[in-house]
Scaffold this active site. Sequence first.
Site, PDB file in Angstrom:
ATOM      1  N   ARG A 266       6.107   2.200  -9.866  1.00  0.00           N
ATOM      2  CA  ARG A 266       6.655   3.398  -9.243  1.00  0.00           C
ATOM      3  C   ARG A 266       8.152   3.445  -9.526  1.00  0.00           C
ATOM      4  O   ARG A 266       8.934   2.717  -8.914  1.00  0.00           O
ATOM      5  CB  ARG A 266       6.386   3.359  -7.734  1.00  0.00           C
ATOM      6  N   HIS A 270       9.319   5.714  -2.586  1.00  0.00           N
ATOM      7  CA  HIS A 270       7.983   5.908  -2.024  1.00  0.00           C
ATOM      8  C   HIS A 270       7.764   7.384  -1.690  1.00  0.00           C
ATOM      9  O   HIS A 270       6.732   7.968  -2.022  1.00  0.00           O
ATOM     10  CB  HIS A 270       7.824   5.048  -0.772  1.00  0.00           C
ATOM     11  N   TYR A 279      15.276  -2.484  -1.322  1.00  0.00           N
ATOM     12  CA  TYR A 279      14.296  -3.561  -1.458  1.00  0.00           C
ATOM     13  C   TYR A 279      13.989  -3.957  -2.909  1.00  0.00           C
ATOM     14  O   TYR A 279      13.152  -4.813  -3.144  1.00  0.00           O
ATOM     15  CB  TYR A 279      12.988  -3.200  -0.735  1.00  0.00           C
TER      16      TYR A 279
END
Length: 372
Positions: A266, A270, A279
């Site tokens: 990805r 998100h 992160y």
Amino acid sequence: MSITTSTTEQLADEFDSPARLLTAEGVRVRHEILDEHVADLDLQQLADLYTDMVRVRRFDTEAFSLTRQGELALWPPLLGQEAAQVGSARALEDRDWSFGSYREHALPILRGVDIDRWLKVWKTTSNTAWDPHEHNIGLNQIIIGAQTLHAVGYAMGAQFKQDDSCSIAYFGDGATTEGDVSEAMVFASTYNAPVVFFCQNNGYAISEPTSVQAKHVLARRASGFDIPAYRVDGNDILAVLAATRLALHRARTGHGPSFIEAVTYRMGPHTTTDDPSRYRDNDEVESWKERDPMLRVERFLESEGFDVEQLRADAKTKADALAKQLRAGAIAIQPDPAEQMFDNVYSSPHARIERQRAEYKAFAASYEKAAS
């Protein structure tokens, strides 16, 4: 193709290294099992798949921009996962059904869903995006993993009706730890349902890396349900297409469910409310850019003497037209009547629903009266 135990064992041997047919450098490699499932594909058809990916990416980035500009409320981008979605979608036949989560934007695009209707959900002006029966696509699921149960339910129904259609369930790596997915695989295995479990392992379940979800590769989880699993390079559209065709062939010929783990990444957040820099580091993202699913197709086609420059131009024209349609539709959206939420709860009139409808109308009217 006949499916044998040796076939399954041979694919299982590749779990530690995802199967691929097209490397990141655009080199076509051979695979004993997958090759025959894309043997019919010529250069023009591969170019068409490339165009599909370009259109899907352009749609996705335009929707992302519209969210930032206040025209849409939320968007979960698929950037980087185009090959996994387009390759698997193009393996389906018209009569097959797909059941996805909130990130599977390629299926509605490729199956001709009305964009204006679809975007109403993401602008929060409607509760539903399309009629599932018009396009054989279940509505996007926000509940993590719930769509796997829907896919298995459809597959079992098709089986009872002696219909040779299949279903495919799309979900992410994080969903594999949900109870719904395990329950779906139990039913699929027990009833030999003609369904494909398609896991897009994009590296993260929101902010948690896949290593937190499982100590071993996700494809191995299917073995506990006696479901054969294939692990492929999810950025290789040829490998994805071949593996999905193989799994659908198994399902359609009475061999039951299969599990595909498409290892991809990805590239974006998100959703548009997420900050992935909290992160993961930029070096990781940069390392995946070289594995871009479209770049490797360009490199391969160029090595075969295909006019890639013209292909890029043609694909861009089609992608820009889609983005223009998307933008115009999003800006012009008007809200559906809120009362419409009661229309499709049951297929026929239902006393409880009608009572709730009347209560809602009275409640809404009280606000209008107070404002006047």
